[in-house]
Design a protein around this motif. Structure first.
Motif, PDB file in Angstrom:
ATOM      1  N   GLU A  40      43.133  55.684  53.767  1.00 19.33           N
ATOM      2  CA  GLU A  40      43.217  54.144  52.831  1.00 19.33           C
ATOM      3  C   GLU A  40      42.937  53.150  54.069  1.00 19.33           C
ATOM      4  OE1 GLU A  40      45.801  50.644  51.516  1.00 19.33           O
ATOM      5  OE2 GLU A  40      47.020  53.148  50.976  1.00 19.33           O
ATOM      6  N   ILE A  41      41.714  52.469  53.904  1.00 19.80           N
ATOM      7  CA  ILE A  41      41.103  51.642  54.091  1.00 19.80           C
ATOM      8  C   ILE A  41      41.271  49.922  53.707  1.00 19.80           C
ATOM      9  CG2 ILE A  41      38.758  53.305  55.532  1.00 19.80           C
ATOM     10  CD1 ILE A  41      37.471  52.664  53.775  1.00 19.80           C
ATOM     11  N   THR A  42      41.183  49.163  54.166  1.00 14.57           N
ATOM     12  CA  THR A  42      40.435  47.630  53.620  1.00 14.57           C
ATOM     13  C   THR A  42      39.020  46.906  53.831  1.00 14.57           C
ATOM     14  OG1 THR A  42      43.137  46.857  54.100  1.00 14.57           O
ATOM     15  CG2 THR A  42      41.960  45.220  53.859  1.00 14.57           C
ATOM     16  N   PHE A  43      38.709  46.928  52.468  1.00 12.46           N
ATOM     17  CA  PHE A  43      37.539  46.528  52.732  1.00 12.46           C
ATOM     18  C   PHE A  43      37.558  44.956  52.483  1.00 12.46           C
ATOM     19  CE2 PHE A  43      33.830  45.027  49.451  1.00 12.46           C
ATOM     20  CZ  PHE A  43      32.993  44.694  50.716  1.00 12.46           C
ATOM     21  N   GLN A  44      36.567  43.718  53.234  1.00 11.94           N
ATOM     22  CA  GLN A  44      36.891  42.436  52.900  1.00 11.94           C
ATOM     23  C   GLN A  44      35.894  41.844  52.922  1.00 11.94           C
ATOM     24  OE1 GLN A  44      39.714  39.414  54.993  1.00 11.94           O
ATOM     25  NE2 GLN A  44      37.627  38.722  55.730  1.00 11.94           N
ATOM     26  N   THR A  45      35.939  41.065  51.870  1.00  9.99           N
ATOM     27  CA  THR A  45      34.375  40.231  50.967  1.00  9.99           C
ATOM     28  C   THR A  45      34.470  38.568  51.201  1.00  9.99           C
ATOM     29  OG1 THR A  45      35.080  40.550  49.008  1.00  9.99           O
ATOM     30  CG2 THR A  45      33.166  41.647  49.569  1.00  9.99           C
ATOM     31  N   TRP A  46      33.107  37.945  51.047  1.00  5.23           N
ATOM     32  CA  TRP A  46      33.415  36.523  51.914  1.00  5.23           C
ATOM     33  C   TRP A  46      32.905  35.940  50.200  1.00  5.23           C
ATOM     34  CZ3 TRP A  46      29.898  34.647  56.400  1.00  5.23           C
ATOM     35  CH2 TRP A  46      29.616  33.664  55.982  1.00  5.23           C
ATOM     36  N   ASN A  47      33.941  35.634  49.665  1.00  8.09           N
ATOM     37  CA  ASN A  47      33.795  34.356  48.512  1.00  8.09           C
ATOM     38  C   ASN A  47      33.142  35.469  47.487  1.00  8.09           C
ATOM     39  OD1 ASN A  47      34.582  32.177  47.058  1.00  8.09           O
ATOM     40  ND2 ASN A  47      32.851  31.298  47.964  1.00  8.09           N
ATOM     41  N   LEU A  48      33.541  36.147  47.004  1.00  7.33           N
ATOM     42  CA  LEU A  48      32.162  37.719  45.970  1.00  7.33           C
ATOM     43  C   LEU A  48      33.514  37.567  44.930  1.00  7.33           C
ATOM     44  CD1 LEU A  48      30.618  39.029  48.464  1.00  7.33           C
ATOM     45  CD2 LEU A  48      29.742  37.417  47.048  1.00  7.33           C
ATOM     46  N   GLN A  49      34.802  37.673  44.650  1.00  8.82           N
ATOM     47  CA  GLN A  49      35.415  38.171  44.225  1.00  8.82           C
ATOM     48  C   GLN A  49      35.406  37.214  42.419  1.00  8.82           C
ATOM     49  OE1 GLN A  49      39.736  38.355  44.238  1.00  8.82           O
ATOM     50  NE2 GLN A  49      39.753  41.004  44.060  1.00  8.82           N
ATOM     51  N   ALA A  50      35.052  35.957  42.717  1.00 10.02           N
ATOM     52  CA  ALA A  50      35.136  35.419  41.106  1.00 10.02           C
ATOM     53  C   ALA A  50      34.043  36.005  40.529  1.00 10.02           C
ATOM     54  CB  ALA A  50      35.372  33.770  41.571  1.00 10.02           C
ATOM     55  N   ASN A  51      33.129  35.879  41.005  1.00  9.31           N
ATOM     56  CA  ASN A  51      31.801  36.109  40.129  1.00  9.31           C
ATOM     57  C   ASN A  51      31.341  37.471  40.045  1.00  9.31           C
ATOM     58  OD1 ASN A  51      31.379  33.307  40.241  1.00  9.31           O
ATOM     59  ND2 ASN A  51      32.017  33.512  42.067  1.00  9.31           N
ATOM     60  N   PHE A  52      32.143  38.450  41.136  1.00 10.84           N
ATOM     61  CA  PHE A  52      31.326  39.401  41.106  1.00 10.84           C
ATOM     62  C   PHE A  52      33.105  40.736  40.694  1.00 10.84           C
ATOM     63  CE2 PHE A  52      28.744  36.898  42.989  1.00 10.84           C
ATOM     64  CZ  PHE A  52      27.053  36.955  42.491  1.00 10.84           C
ATOM     65  N   LYS A  53      33.728  40.815  40.463  1.00 13.30           N
ATOM     66  CA  LYS A  53      34.979  41.566  40.399  1.00 13.30           C
ATOM     67  C   LYS A  53      34.944  42.985  40.078  1.00 13.30           C
ATOM     68  CE  LYS A  53      39.778  41.257  38.618  1.00 13.30           C
ATOM     69  NZ  LYS A  53      41.342  40.617  37.862  1.00 13.30           N
ATOM     70  N   ASP A  54      34.096  42.439  38.548  1.00 14.01           N
ATOM     71  CA  ASP A  54      34.030  44.347  37.642  1.00 14.01           C
ATOM     72  C   ASP A  54      32.464  45.107  38.695  1.00 14.01           C
ATOM     73  OD1 ASP A  54      35.145  43.054  35.935  1.00 14.01           O
ATOM     74  OD2 ASP A  54      33.548  42.722  34.515  1.00 14.01           O
TER      75      ASP A  54
END
Length: 429
Positions: A40-54
């Motif tokens: 199991e790994i964790t992937f962190q993005t920078w302000n992208l979830q709101a618009n590119f969740k799918d």
């Protein structure tokens, strides 16, 4: 929200060097990412979830299907405070396995031994040939050997110019300046013909301008700045001549990208950098400008334009190194980058992707017109912003440039002072 060229530019310079208390990795810590891709790994993005969740949920699902013994946990952080969050995670030993970073953010992490050197790792180094050389180079740090992040999406923008203003000044509207020498020459002609009413540019030169002029920005060891050399002085001297003759807008000393854009919109300056989104703004709010709009590459005397780069870093201390490297590569490979580029106005950093019809075939729309022009220039672009050049350093350079343009000190004195201040900040980092 779509990612504009300006947003990426702001993101790429968001943080100064992070105050890390973490120490470098030990010699017995393996950098080999070969082995079974599992865990199991964790992937962190920078302000992208709101618009590119799918989109990202789809990427993760596909990865886990290809590697059934893996599990990817996705976390997204807001743009505000992102650098501080990275600093806290690094100091606390809670840095995610795979992290969305820009070159300036990866630098302190690499110095602290927390960013995996992709060149040293046998598995990830084999991937280097898949990316554009300039993009792969963007996560290399002066004074350090290695590459500390996979290049992800790129951005750049064209230069817009007003054909009507060029014609009225007796300049060929189909042959805009492409080098700084041409820019200085045409700018003085345009100002003279308009009795000083029309400037060519509305902003003072930045470190990227010095880079595109061909100035050496740092010494080879990465221990100090070098843009106060003869070529740097030559460039600033020409900008002062532009300023004195009103070829550079009188308000350029305090201009922002937004105020410079307004000057261009109202046709009081002849050229301005921009993005595909600006064309729609011109069409709606400045129809007279829109019908006379010209599009050309960024001004450059090196033959290479500036690129803005986002990357994906692997935590050197991850417990699941094979899985982390595999996922970082998966997110940034040609297939995923091409898919992402069709959802948002960015460009892939992978070789061959910019030859796709999406980036080469005209369809009559303004957005495609600009996209094609930008994609063509990106093939041999460079990231001219030194990864060690902080926001404070940008302010120091801007302040000294303003003094030179106002005649308060010579171009040589101004750049000497700027280099001295930037070197001091560099030593403090």
């Amino acid at each position: 929200m779509r990612i504009s060229r300006r947003a990426v530019a702001v993101a790429a310079v968001l943080a100064t060097v992070l105050p890390l208390s973490a120490c470098g990795g030990s010699d017995d810590e393996s950098s080999d990412a070969s082995g079974a891709v599992k865990g199991e790994i964790t992937f962190q993005t920078w302000n992208l979830q709101a618009n590119f969740k799918d989109y990202f949920n789809g990427v993760i699902k596909d990865f886990e299907k290809e590697y059934p013994d893996t599990k990817v946990k996705w976390v997204d952080r807001p743009a505000e405070g992102y650098a501080d969050k990275l600093s806290a995670d690094a100091a606390g030993g809670t840095l995610p396995d795979v992290v969305n970073v820009s070159p300036d953010l990866v630098t302190p992490l690499a110095k602290a031994g927390l960013a995996l050197d992709l060149d040293k790792d046998k598995t990830s180094s084999a991937f280097s040939k898949e990316y554009l050389p300039g993009a792969w180079k963007s996560h290399q740090i002066p004074g350090m050997e290695g590459t500390y992040g996979f290049p992800w999406y790129l951005n750049t923008g064209p230069t817009f110019y007003n054909k009507r203003l060029f014609s009225e000044a007796g300049l060929d509207p189909e042959k805009p300046p492409t080098t700084y020498d041409q820019l200085f020459e045409d700018g003085l002609k345009l100002a003279k013909q308009s009795d000083g009413k029309i400037a060519t540019l509305a902003q003072v030169p930045t470190v990227e301008d010095f880079g595109r002029y061909g100035v050496q920005l740092m010494n080879k060891e990465g221990t100090g700045f070098a843009f106060n050399d003869a070529k740097g002085v030559e460039m600033l001297t020409n900008y002062k001549k532009m300023f004195d003759n009103k070829a550079l807008d009188p308000q350029a000393l305090t201009a922002t990208p937004e105020s410079a854009g307004t000057k261009f919109l109202t046709e009081s300056v002849a050229m301005n950098p921009g993005s595909a989104f600006d064309l729609d703004n011109f069409k709606k709010n400045a129809p007279n400008l829109y019908k006379n709009i010209g599009i050309t590459d960024q001004i450059s005397s090196t033959g290479k334009v500036n690129m803005y780069v986002m990357g994906v870093m692997v935590n050197a201390k991850t417990k699941e190194k094979p899985a982390a490297v595999a996922f970082a590569h998966y997110v940034t490979d040609a297939t995923r980058q091409m898919s992402f580029a069709k959802q948002v106005a960015i460009f892939p950093s992978t070789k061959g992707s910019l030859d796709d019809p999406y980036f080469t075939k005209e369809d009559g729309t303004d957005e495609t017109r600009v996209r094609i022009a930008a994609a063509k220039s990106l093939k041999k672009a460079e990231n001219y912003t030194p990864v060690l050049f902080s926001e404070q350093m940008k302010t120091e350079l801007r302040n000294q440039v303003a003094k030179a343009l106002q005649g308060k000190q010579s171009p040589q004195e101004a750049l000497d002072q700027a280099v001295k201040a930037c070197d001091r900040l560099l030593q403090q980092s």
